[in-house]
Structures are given as C-alpha cells and as structure tokens.
Design a protein around this motif. Sequence first.
Motif, PDB file in Angstrom:
ATOM      1  N   HIS A  75      69.010 -40.362  27.042  1.00 10.83           N
ATOM      2  CA  HIS A  75      68.992 -39.108  26.383  1.00 10.83           C
ATOM      3  C   HIS A  75      68.037 -37.965  26.969  1.00 10.83           C
ATOM      4  O   HIS A  75      66.866 -38.613  27.842  1.00 10.83           O
ATOM      5  CB  HIS A  75      68.370 -39.259  25.068  1.00 10.83           C
ATOM      6  CG  HIS A  75      69.490 -40.338  24.003  1.00 10.83           C
ATOM      7  ND1 HIS A  75      70.739 -39.838  23.847  1.00 10.83           N
ATOM      8  CD2 HIS A  75      69.328 -41.339  23.319  1.00 10.83           C
ATOM      9  CE1 HIS A  75      71.486 -40.495  23.084  1.00 10.83           C
ATOM     10  NE2 HIS A  75      70.385 -41.421  22.814  1.00 10.83           N
ATOM     11  N   PHE A  97      64.245 -35.564  21.514  1.00 12.67           N
ATOM     12  CA  PHE A  97      65.239 -36.364  22.208  1.00 12.67           C
ATOM     13  C   PHE A  97      66.304 -36.965  21.270  1.00 12.67           C
ATOM     14  O   PHE A  97      65.644 -36.971  20.086  1.00 12.67           O
ATOM     15  CB  PHE A  97      64.836 -37.198  23.381  1.00 12.67           C
ATOM     16  CG  PHE A  97      63.854 -38.240  22.959  1.00 12.67           C
ATOM     17  CD1 PHE A  97      64.375 -39.523  22.601  1.00 12.67           C
ATOM     18  CD2 PHE A  97      62.689 -38.258  23.239  1.00 12.67           C
ATOM     19  CE1 PHE A  97      63.514 -40.382  21.996  1.00 12.67           C
ATOM     20  CE2 PHE A  97      61.439 -39.036  22.964  1.00 12.67           C
ATOM     21  CZ  PHE A  97      62.052 -40.291  22.165  1.00 12.67           C
ATOM     22  N   SER A  98      67.332 -37.230  21.440  1.00 11.69           N
ATOM     23  CA  SER A  98      68.254 -37.838  20.331  1.00 11.69           C
ATOM     24  C   SER A  98      67.637 -39.195  19.905  1.00 11.69           C
ATOM     25  O   SER A  98      67.438 -39.857  20.799  1.00 11.69           O
ATOM     26  CB  SER A  98      69.610 -38.040  21.165  1.00 11.69           C
ATOM     27  OG  SER A  98      70.195 -36.621  21.252  1.00 11.69           O
TER      28      SER A  98
END
Length: 420
Positions: free
Chosen positions: A346, A405-406
Amino acid sequence: MRVLVVGNGGREHTLVWKLKQSKKVQEIYCAPGNGGIEELARCVPIQPTDVEGIVQFAKNEKIDLTVIGPEAPLLAGLADRLADEGLKVFGPKKQAAQIEGSKRFAKELMKKYNIPTAAFRAFTEPAEAKAYVREQGAPIVVKADGLAAGKGVVVARTVAEAEAAITEAMENRIFGDAGNQVVIEECLTGQEISLMAFVDGNTMKPMVISQDHKPVFDGDQGPNTGGMGAYSPVPQIPQTVVDEAIHSILIPMVEAFKQENIEYKGVLYAGLMITSTGPKVIEFNARFGDPETQVVLPRLKTDLVDVLMAVIEGKLAEQEIEWDEQSAVCVVMASGGYPGSYKTGHVITGLPKDTESQMIFHAGTKKTDGQVITAGGRVLGVTALGKDIHTAREAAYQLVEQISFSDVHFRKDIAKKALL
Ligand code: AMP
Ligand code: GLY
C-alpha cells in the motif's frame, strides 16, 4: 568512521539516525535497511542472518564498527565471526545471546543467582506440561523456549487455553523448533517496564526506562505483537523502584555472566513486571528493544559512537552517558491484520518531515518509483518529543493523523497509563 548497522526495523532506523549525528561517522551502511533508512544510509541487500555475507561486506568495505540490531544474527553467531576477523562489533556473542535465545537458559541462570523472576518449570513433553498446568491452575503463562518474534508467549486465563497453547507450540509446532521445549510460568501482575543497559563485560550503565505496549488492541486486548508503541520516561514508576531493579536484577546479572565465564558485551534488556513485591524479570533480550529504542535513543545526549566504542573496548566505567529531560512517545502504525496475516504494497501518503522534536522511524516500508509503500507488519514508528508525556503524546498523535495508508491500524491509547 565507516559504520554498518544490521537490520531493517524501526530500531535500526533509529540507530542509523542517531549514529548519523556523530561527527565521527563519515559513511553509514545498513543491511538490508528499509524505505526510511535509505534516506540516511547506503542500503545493501544482505540479510541479517547471512553471517558470511555480512562478514565479507564488512571486510571488503573496511567497516570500523558493525552494530547488530536484531536477535537472530546474534544467535547465528554474527558477533563471534566479526570478532574472529578482527572487526569491531557491538552486540553479544552467540553464547551470551542465549539469555534471549533460550528462555530455559535465562530462567535457570536467574534461579542460580537469585534474580527475582516468576516461578517456572521447563518441559520437553507436552503431556507433562499439560499435567503441570492442570495441577497449577489458571491464570498461567506458556512460553515457547526459543525465538518466536515476541509471539511465543500465551498468558492463559483458563487451563484449557494453556493446554491449547502447549498443543500449538509442541505438537502443531507453530513456532518450529522454538517449541521443542516450553516454559510454564507463574502469572505476574503489575505494570511492565523495559530497563535496558549498556554492558562492557564488567561495567553496566542503565539507560532511561521505557514502557512498551505488546497487545495489538487498545486496553491491552488481543494477541501480543513485537510492540505497538512506547514511551519514556515512565513517570508513574518511582526512581526508587528503578534503583531496586538495578540492584536486584541488572547488577547481579552482570555478575552472573562473569561467574559463568560468559563475556557479555552489548545491550542487556530486562523486561520487568513491577509487582506488589518488587520488580521481577519477565524476559531478557540481548539487544535494543523495538519500539523502546525509538523513545530511548532520541533522549540520549551523548554521542552514541562513544558509548558503543566504550562498550567494545571495555571502557564503559570512564564513559559519561547523559540523557535529555524531555519525554518521548512512539505510536506504531501497523498493517491491519498484524500480528496475523496482512497485505503489503500500500502507498503511504502524508509523511511529515523530521524535525528536532519529531521523527518518523520506518519499519516495514520500501521505496519504489519514488513512493514509500508498506512492506511489513509494523510499518512506521511515529515519534515525538515534548516537555512531558502529555505534550509528546499529543504531538505524536497529530503526526499519525497526517499519515495514511490502506488498512492502517494503530493503538489510540499509547502512553495513557502515564496520564492516569
Ligand atoms: P515475553 O516475550 O516473555 O516478553 O512475553 C510477552 C508478554 O507476555 C510480556 O510482555 C507480558 O505482557 C506477558 N508475560 C510474559 N510472562 C508473563 C508472566 N510471567 N506473567 C504475566 N505476564 C507475562
Ligand atoms: N519490544 C519488545 C522487544 O523488543 O522485545
């Protein structure tokens, strides 16, 4: 000086960052490093446990000082091999590193030298271990004997949970050979602190204390991780308790190594439980703690090279070590799912710039096409300094809010115990 740091976590980023501040350091390498370390050091793609690869590199590049971060290369004998080649190395040799590599070895040494720790028994047969657990009752602690990246410990609330942990370690072998033996321990209660010290074989000098947060979720819930955040100092623990730990644990341990003719040079890390009857050892590590290093080294005022060289040369008694009065808080941003399975790759956005009072230490990151991407369980150690824990904590969480971030996961209660 030409310095090599071995490892790729937040601890190694902190070591590189601190060493880089020394006027004595001209060139700094890291094997293998990560996406943050490569901003400060030349990263070389050699794994920490590739002992001969690292020895060859250190010889070829005429490295003046190698600093070993993680436990695996210590236990693989990297310090022994570098010393054999006449190279200077910070980190204990394999035999001394057994204090971390074998819980049974550590427990037996503590027993022999009357160092306060939880009562325990070690077992090689699962049936005997289970019978002992049934006899003792719960809560009780089951530990795989060998290295398990901080995940080999189960604090079992019921006998059934303890028996299941024994089955997992010894029969299902989820930690491989690390589960050939288990140590079953009395369950201690109290607050935990991490007390690390520099040891040169004779002299021991403690660092400032810190507190880690091992469980993955707020309120110390969920499975244990390598550590989800840390802070230093730990104001709710009085200095008299720290002094007691130094006198009842660290000094006798250094003496025990001497008595056993084991040369201990490096960091001795004592994980302590402050019980109602005083500090007791939960574990020893043979290296800097992670994330503890991310809050302790930013408080070190002395040149780290001077301290490490004093350890190597056996001159720690003559070396002053000064600490900053400020407080430090580190919040670990992790990949969702850690310490179980998680996705990587990610893109991380919003990374703030480091300043004198804020540092983003990278752990599981890498740089690809100018972007920083996630590459591990613990991704970043977001660290801030402040006049007290409250200020440092606010600053650290403000930084965390800027970064995304994911699937990110972080604890929202780091350092809260200091504010109660
Ligand atoms: P270790 O890997 O030995 O540090 O253990 C991981 C965590 O398990 C520690 O940080 C403690 O929170 C917990 N733990 C380990 N041993 C004990 C014990 N004897 N009593 C209570 N909790 C323990
Ligand atoms: N944070 C715990 C350790 O380094 O073992």
